[in-house]
Design an enzyme around this catalytic site. Structure first.
Site, mmCIF file in Angstrom:
data_model
loop_
_atom_site.group_PDB
_atom_site.id
_atom_site.type_symbol
_atom_site.label_atom_id
_atom_site.label_comp_id
_atom_site.label_asym_id
_atom_site.label_seq_id
_atom_site.Cartn_x
_atom_site.Cartn_y
_atom_site.Cartn_z
ATOM 1 N N HIS A 346 0.592 -0.995 -0.439
ATOM 2 C CA HIS A 346 0.079 0.075 -0.175
ATOM 3 C C HIS A 346 0.654 1.518 0.123
ATOM 4 O O HIS A 346 0.403 2.189 0.336
ATOM 5 C CB HIS A 346 -0.956 0.140 1.368
ATOM 6 C CG HIS A 346 -2.210 -1.258 1.223
ATOM 7 N ND1 HIS A 346 -3.279 -0.249 0.729
ATOM 8 C CD2 HIS A 346 -2.266 -2.295 1.408
ATOM 9 C CE1 HIS A 346 -3.996 -2.005 0.929
ATOM 10 N NE2 HIS A 346 -3.375 -3.136 1.216
ATOM 11 N N LYS A 534 -8.315 13.970 4.465
ATOM 12 C CA LYS A 534 -7.399 12.551 4.806
ATOM 13 C C LYS A 534 -6.690 12.948 5.778
ATOM 14 O O LYS A 534 -6.721 14.384 6.431
ATOM 15 C CB LYS A 534 -6.592 12.214 3.188
ATOM 16 C CG LYS A 534 -5.834 13.882 2.621
ATOM 17 C CD LYS A 534 -5.399 13.884 1.620
ATOM 18 C CE LYS A 534 -6.120 14.020 -0.052
ATOM 19 N NZ LYS A 534 -6.821 12.507 -0.689
ATOM 20 N N ARG A 535 -5.560 12.145 5.414
ATOM 21 C CA ARG A 535 -4.435 11.724 6.993
ATOM 22 C C ARG A 535 -3.686 12.626 6.178
ATOM 23 O O ARG A 535 -3.442 13.622 5.139
ATOM 24 C CB ARG A 535 -3.547 10.756 7.397
ATOM 25 C CG ARG A 535 -4.591 9.848 7.655
ATOM 26 C CD ARG A 535 -4.528 9.474 9.221
ATOM 27 N NE ARG A 535 -3.344 10.442 10.160
ATOM 28 C CZ ARG A 535 -3.289 9.612 10.740
ATOM 29 N NH1 ARG A 535 -4.042 8.656 11.702
ATOM 30 N NH2 ARG A 535 -1.991 9.202 11.536
ATOM 31 N N LYS A 540 0.675 14.334 1.527
ATOM 32 C CA LYS A 540 -0.800 14.369 0.878
ATOM 33 C C LYS A 540 -0.835 16.524 0.251
ATOM 34 O O LYS A 540 -1.442 16.079 -0.757
ATOM 35 C CB LYS A 540 -1.376 14.340 1.578
ATOM 36 C CG LYS A 540 -1.581 12.826 2.088
ATOM 37 C CD LYS A 540 -2.658 12.074 2.741
ATOM 38 C CE LYS A 540 -2.411 11.063 3.346
ATOM 39 N NZ LYS A 540 -2.989 9.690 2.014
ATOM 40 N N THR A 642 -8.802 7.047 -1.790
ATOM 41 C CA THR A 642 -10.014 5.789 -2.033
ATOM 42 C C THR A 642 -10.910 7.091 -1.813
ATOM 43 O O THR A 642 -12.149 7.035 -2.535
ATOM 44 C CB THR A 642 -10.424 5.247 -1.042
ATOM 45 O OG1 THR A 642 -9.619 5.341 0.105
ATOM 46 C CG2 THR A 642 -9.851 3.166 -1.608
ATOM 47 N N LYS A 646 -14.474 8.285 -2.986
ATOM 48 C CA LYS A 646 -16.231 8.079 -2.364
ATOM 49 C C LYS A 646 -16.273 9.716 -3.247
ATOM 50 O O LYS A 646 -17.750 10.174 -3.120
ATOM 51 C CB LYS A 646 -15.658 8.132 -1.375
ATOM 52 C CG LYS A 646 -15.018 7.822 -0.691
ATOM 53 C CD LYS A 646 -14.718 7.357 0.527
ATOM 54 C CE LYS A 646 -13.955 6.263 0.623
ATOM 55 N NZ LYS A 646 -12.719 5.686 2.072
HETATM 56 C C1 26V Z 1 2.079 4.857 7.058
HETATM 57 C C2 26V Z 1 3.226 5.515 7.361
HETATM 58 C C3 26V Z 1 3.643 5.618 8.731
HETATM 59 C C4 26V Z 1 5.041 6.067 8.719
HETATM 60 C C5 26V Z 1 5.462 7.810 8.804
HETATM 61 C C6 26V Z 1 4.718 7.411 7.112
HETATM 62 C C7 26V Z 1 3.882 6.804 6.767
HETATM 63 C C8 26V Z 1 3.528 7.159 5.476
HETATM 64 C C9 26V Z 1 2.511 6.458 5.239
HETATM 65 C C10 26V Z 1 1.806 5.355 5.391
HETATM 66 C C11 26V Z 1 0.913 5.122 4.168
HETATM 67 C C12 26V Z 1 1.345 3.161 4.797
HETATM 68 C C13 26V Z 1 0.028 2.165 3.597
HETATM 69 C C14 26V Z 1 -1.110 2.916 3.813
HETATM 70 O O1 26V Z 1 -1.591 3.550 4.688
HETATM 71 N N1 26V Z 1 -1.402 2.763 2.421
HETATM 72 C C15 26V Z 1 -2.412 3.959 1.571
HETATM 73 O O2 26V Z 1 -3.249 2.698 1.531
HETATM 74 C C16 26V Z 1 -4.177 3.195 0.940
HETATM 75 C C17 26V Z 1 -5.468 2.532 0.483
HETATM 76 O O3 26V Z 1 -4.734 1.526 -0.534
HETATM 77 C C18 26V Z 1 -4.320 3.932 -0.686
HETATM 78 O O4 26V Z 1 -5.472 4.335 -1.409
HETATM 79 C C19 26V Z 1 -3.692 5.098 -0.049
HETATM 80 O O5 26V Z 1 -3.419 6.195 -0.614
HETATM 81 C C20 26V Z 1 -2.474 5.100 1.072
HETATM 82 O O6 26V Z 1 -1.592 5.958 1.444
#
Ligand code: 26V
Length: 798
Positions: A346, A534-535, A540, A642, A646
Site C-alpha cells: 500500500h 485525509k490523513r 499529501k 480512495t 468517494k
Molecule cells: C504510513 C506511514 C507510517 C510512518 C510515517 C509515514 C507513513 C506514510 C504512509 C504510510 C501509509 C502506510 C500504508 C497506507 O496506509 N497506505 C494507503 O493505502 C490506501 C489503501 O490502499 C491507499 O489508498 C493510500 O493511497 C495509501 O497511502
C-alpha cells in the site's frame, strides 16, 4: 420480527422490557439503540449460522483477510440497509416517537484504523459478503481506536478514543475458541530419529479471545465474519510479577499503533502483529481440520491475504506449525505456505516500509526468528546461485540485512501474489521500488485498483442523490455499480442537471449547519465547497492548499477590484501524535482560518474551515457536500487514494495531480471533467534521481510564492511568531522535498479555472454528472471480483 411494522413494534417493546427491565415510558434513547442492535443481531444470526454451515459442508476455498486496521465506522444503518429492513424499522420507530437518525448518533464509530488502508479493509468485507464470497476478516479488538482529535487554540490535542465504553452490540465473545500465543522464552532443539525437533520453552503465554462481528451482505443471505482478537492473561500464568504480566498482556489489544519511538513501543507493536497472525492462523487451521485430515492441501482450500506488511509474520507462523506441529519437511511446508499467502503493498514511501531490529525480534519471537533466518539463508543462496559474487544485490534484497528484518521482502519472498493498489502504483513497484524482485518473480506481481463500498458512500451517505438516480435509471445500480453509466443519457437534460444542483446545495447547507455548530463560522452554501479530507502528511500537500489560500487572501487585500468565485475551503485531517511537522501544518491551517474568517474585507469570498476529529461518520456528511475534491499529492507518492473515489461518486470534480487512482479517474472522465496540474510521477522520480530542482529559484522568481512563504516567518501571524519556521525551512532550507513551490503556479492557475468553470452552473453539473456516471468502476465489488478470480481463486457460494 421485521416482516411488518406492527410485528417490529411489538417485538421492539417486548425486547426493550426484557433487556432493561423498564417500561417504554421510562426508557432512554440509549436503551432504544441497544434494543434495536440486539434485534438486528438476532435477525442475522440465522443466516450467519447457515452461512457457516454451508462453508463447512461445501469445502469450497475460503479467503481470510488479515489486517491490523479496520475502519468500520457505524454499523446500524448499514446493517438495516443490507438486510432490507430499513423502511420498516424507520416507520415503526417513528410511530413510537423515536427517530432512527437520533439512534444512529448514539452509535460510536468503530475507528480501528488510521485511514485509507483500514477503510479499504472495511469496504472489502462489505463487498465479499454482498457478492456471496467466502471471505472473512481477522483483526485486533483495540480497546481504544484512533485517538479523538480536539483542536485547542489551533493545535491538535489527542484524547483516548472510547468506542467500547457502552459495550458493542454487534460483537459476540467466543471464549471457547480462545487460543494461546507464546512470547519470549527460548527454543530447544533435539534430534529425534534423525530429525531436528524444536520446542519453545519458558514462554510467556497470552490468551487471544475472539469477538465475532457478523458482516451481512447487501440483499443476500450471506453473513460472513469479522473476527477481532482480544488479548487477555492466561488462566494460570507462570510469571514472577503477575500484575506486570497482566498489564503487559492487556496492552497488546489496548491501542492501535502505540508510539514506537522507543524499544518498548516497538516490542509492543511487534507483539500485536504476532498476536494477530498466530491467533488467526490457529483459528483458520482449527476450522480447516474439521473438513480435512491433512494440511498438505491447505493452499487448495485456503488463501490468507495480508493487508500490507503488518501481518507478514503469517508466513513464518504457518511454516512453524507445518514443520514443528505437523512434522512436514521444509520444502513441503514452503510449498504450502507460499501458495497460501498473498500480499498487498500500500505504499512505496521508504519511511513507511516496515523493518524490525533483530535485537527486538529475536528474543520476543525466538522460534519465528529462526524460521525467518532460514528463509533468508535459502533466499540469499538462490540469489548467489543466480549471480555469484554479487554481494550488493544480495544485501539489497535480503530479508535480514544490517541487523533488521525487512518485512516487505519477507512478504514478497513468502507469498504467491504481490499486488499494488492502482495502476500507476503497481507500475512504480515493478519498474522502480521493487524492480529486482519483479525480475525475480515477474508472475507474482499484479495490479488491483482500489474500490469503495459505494452503497455506504452513495446510497447511505447521499439519500437524495440516490433517490434521484433510482428514479431515472431504476434500482439495479445498487447491485451493479456499472449501471451508473446509464446516467450519461441525461447529460444534456437541463431539468435533471438542475435537480442535481439542488441536491448538492441542500447537502452543502447540511454541512454548513455542522460547520456553524462546530466552528461557529457561517458559510454560504452557494460558494464552492473545496474539500481536502485525509490523513495529514507532507506528501499529501495540505501545505500547497493552504499556501494557495494565503495567496488568495493577499490578492483580495491588495486588489479591491479582484472578484473571485466565493469559496469555502474545508479541511479534515488527523496527524500522527509524534509527527511534529504535520502538527505544524494543522496549526497553520487554523491560524490562516482565524485570520481569513475574521477579515471584513474578505467577507464571504473566502472562508477556511478545519473540521476537528475527521472520522468515517463525519466523512459521510462531507463527501455529498463537496464541489471540489483536492487530490494534490506529490505525483508518485499516493499509492491510490480512495477518498478521491468517494468524492467522485458524489459528483465532486477532482482537482489533482496525476497520482494514484487519479490517473484512472482521468481516463474515465476525460480532460474536460477533471482539473489536473503539476509534475508527473515520472518527472518527480527523475528529479529525485538526478537532481535539478532548486526551490529557492521559485521563491525568487515568483512574487506570489515569495510573499506567502515570507508570511510564514515575518510577523504576518503576530501571535505565533516562530511557529512556522520549520515549514519555512522545509521549503527553502531543505529544498522542498515534496515540490510544493514547484507546483504552486500550476495549482494556482488551475484553481482559477475551477472558479471560472463553477460560474457556468449547468456546465459544472454536467461535469459532475459525468463523474458520477463513471464512478461505478471504483466499486469495491469490482475490485473484490478481481481479487477473487485472479488471486484467491474463490467462488460465490449461492
Ligand atoms: C504510513 C506511514 C507510517 C510512518 C510515517 C509515514 C507513513 C506514510 C504512509 C504510510 C501509509 C502506510 C500504508 C497506507 O496506509 N497506505 C494507503 O493505502 C490506501 C489503501 O490502499 C491507499 O489508498 C493510500 O493511497 C495509501 O497511502
Amino acid at each position: 420480527m421485521f416482516s411488518s411494522k406492527e410485528k417490529f413494534k411489538h417485538t421492539f417493546l417486548k425486547r426493550l422490557e426484557m433487556l432493561f427491565g423498564k417500561s417504554f415510558s421510562e426508557s432512554t434513547p440509549r436503551d432504544h439503540y441497544q434494543t434495536l442492535g440486539h434485534m438486528i443481531r438476532e435477525f442475522v444470526s440465522n443466516d450467519w449460522i447457515t452461512t457457516n454451515e454451508r462453508y463447512l459442508a461445501t469445502k469450497n476455498k475460503q479467503v481470510y483477510y488479515l489486517s491490523i486496521e479496520y475502519l468500520l465506522g457505524k454499523l446500524l444503518r448499514q446493517n438495516l440497509m443490507n438486510l432490507g429492513v430499513e423502511g420498516i424499522v424507520e416507520e415503526g420507530l417513528g410511530e413510537l416517537g423515536i427517530e432512527l437518525t437520533g439512534l444512529e448518533e448514539l452509535e460510536p464509530d468503530a475507528g480501528l484504523g488510521n485511514g485509507g488502508l483500514g477503510r479499504l479493509a472495511a469496504c472489502f468485507l462489505d463487498s465479499l459478503a454482498s457478492l456471496n464470497l467466502p471471505g472473512h476478516g481477522h483483526g485486533i479488538r483495540y480497546k481504544h481506536g484512533l485517538f479523538e482529535q480536539k483542536i485547542v487554540d489551533g493545535y491538535q490535542v489527542e484524547l483516548p478514543e472510547q468506542w467500547l465504553r457502552s459495550g458493542n452490540v454487534w460483537e459476540v465473545r467466543k471464549a471457547d475458541l480462545a487460543v494461546s500465543i507464546p512470547f519470549w522464552g527460548k527454543v530447544e532443539s533435539r534430534n529425534e530419529n534423525g530429525r531436528l525437533v524444536f520446542r519453545h520453552l519458558h514462554a510467556e503465554t497470552v490468551t487471544a479471545v475472539p469477538y465475532d462481528v457478523p458482516v451481512a451482505g447487501f440483499n443476500t443471505n450471506t453473513v460472513n465474519t469479522l473476527r477481532l482478537w482480544n488479548a487477555e492473561p492466561a488462566q494460570f500464568p507462570f510469571h514472577k510479577d503477575v500484575l506486570k504480566y497482566k498489564r503487559e498482556t492487556e496492552a497488546i489489544s489496548e491501542f492501535l499503533y502505540p508510539d514506537d519511538t522507543h524499544d518498548e513501543g516497538k516490542i509492543l507493536r511487534l507483539k500485536q502483529q504476532y498476536f494477530l497472525v498466530s491467533a488467526c492462523i490457529q483459528s483458520i487451521l482449527r476450522s480447516y481440520r474439521k473438513q480435512h485430515s491433512s494440511l498438505e492441501q491447505l493452499h487448495e482450500y485456503v488463501c490468507i491475504h495480508i493487508n500490507d506488511t503488518h501481518p507478514v509474520l503469517a508466513i513464518p507462523e504457518l511454516m512453524r506449525i507445518l514443520i514443528d506441529e505437523e512434522g512436514l519437511d521444509w520444502e513441503q511446508a514452503w510449498h504450502i505456505t507460499t501458495n497460501t499467502i498473498s500480499y498487498t503493498n500500500h505504499t512505496t514511501l521508504s519511511e513507511a516500509l516496515e523493518k524490525w531490529p533483530v535485537h527486538i525480534f529475536q528474543p520476543l519471537l525466538p522460534r519465528i526468528y529462526m524460521i525467518v533466518e532460514e528463509i533468508n539463508e535459502r533466499f540469499c543462496r538462490q540469489l548467489w546461485e543466480e549471480s555469484p559474487g554479487d554481494w550488493e544485490r544480495i544485501s539489497q534484497l535480503a530479508v535480514i540485512a544490517d541487523h533488521y528484518v525487512k518485512m516487505a521482502h519477507l512478504a514478497i519472498v513468502g507469498s504467491f501474489s504481490v499486488n499494488g493498489v492502482a495502476r500507476l502504483h503497481t507500475e512504480i513497484l515493478k519498474e522502480r521500488e521493487m524492480k529486482p524482485f519483479f525480475h525475480l518473480y515477474p508472475d507474482k506481481f499484479n495490479n488491483k485498483t482500489n474500490g469503495i463500498a459505494y452503497r455506504r458512500w452513495l446510497l447511505k451517505a447521499n439519500p437524495a442523490l440516490s433517490a434521484l438516480i433510482t428514479e431515472k435509471i431504476g434500482s439495479s445500480w445498487t447491485q451493479s455499480a456499472h449501471e451508473l453509466t446509464q446516467l450519461l443519457q441525461y447529460q444534456n437534460d437541463h431539468t435533471f442537471l438542475r435537480q442535481l444542483e439542488k441536491i448538492k446545495i441542500d447537502n452543502k447547507q447540511k454541512l454548513a449547519d455542522i460547520i456553524y455548530k462546530q466552528n461557529g463560522v457561517a458559510v454560504d452554501s452557494m460558494a464552492i465547497f473545496d474539500v481536502q479530507v485525509k490523513r495529514l502528511h507532507a506528501y499529501k500537500r495540505q501545505l500547497l492548499n493552504v499556501l494557495h489560500i494565503m495567496y488568495l487572501f493577499n490578492r483580495i487585500k491588495e486588489d479591491s477590484s479582484y472578484e473571485m468565485t466565493p469559496r469555502v475551503f474545508v479541511f479534515g485531517a488527523k496527524a500522527s501524535p509524534g509527527y511534529y511537522y504535520a502538527k505544524k501544518i494543522i496549526k497553520l491551517i487554523n491560524t490562516v482560518a482565524d485570520k481569513v474568517n475574521n477579515d471584513p474585507q474578505v467577507g464571504d469570498q473566502l472562508k477556511v474551515i478545519f473540521l476537528e476529529n475527521y472520522l468515517v461518520s463525519l466523512a459521510e456528511k462531507i463527501f455529498p457536500a463537496a464541489d471540489v475534491s483536492e487530490q494534490i499529492s506529490t505525483a508518485s507518492k499516493e499509492a491510490s487514494g480512495t477518498g478521491n473515489m468517494k468524492f467522485m461518486i458524489n459528483g465532486a470534480l477532482t482537482l489533482g495531480t496525476l497520482d494514484g487512482a487519479n490517473v484512472e479517474i482521468h481516463e474515465l472522465v476525460g480532460d474536460d471533467n477533471i482539473f489536473l496540474f503539476g509534475l508527473t510521477a515520472e518527472e518527480v522520480l527523475h528529479y529525485y534521481r538526478h537532481g535539478g530542482y532548486e526551490s529557492v529559484e521559485y521563491y525568487h522568481l515568483d512574487q506570489r510564492i515569495r510573499e506567502v512563504v515570507d508570511q510564514l516567518v515575518n510577523g504576518f501571524f503576530p501571535d505565533v511568531y516562530n511557529e512556522f519556521e520549520p515549514i519555512f525551512d522545509s521549503l527553502l532550507g531543505e529544498n522542498d522535498q515534496y515540490f510544493v513551490l514547484k507546483d504552486f503556479a500550476a495549482y494556482t492557475n488551475t484553481q482559477e479555472k475551477v472558479g471560472e468553470a463553477f460560474r457556468d452552473t449547468l456546465g459544472w453539473q454536467q461535469k459532475s454528472l459525468i463523474n458520477i456516471a463513471h464512478a461505478g468502476y471504483f466499486s469495491s465489488d469490482r475490485t473484490i471480483k478481481e481479487y477473487a478470480k485472479d488471486i484467491w481463486g474463490i467462488r460465490p457460494l449461492y
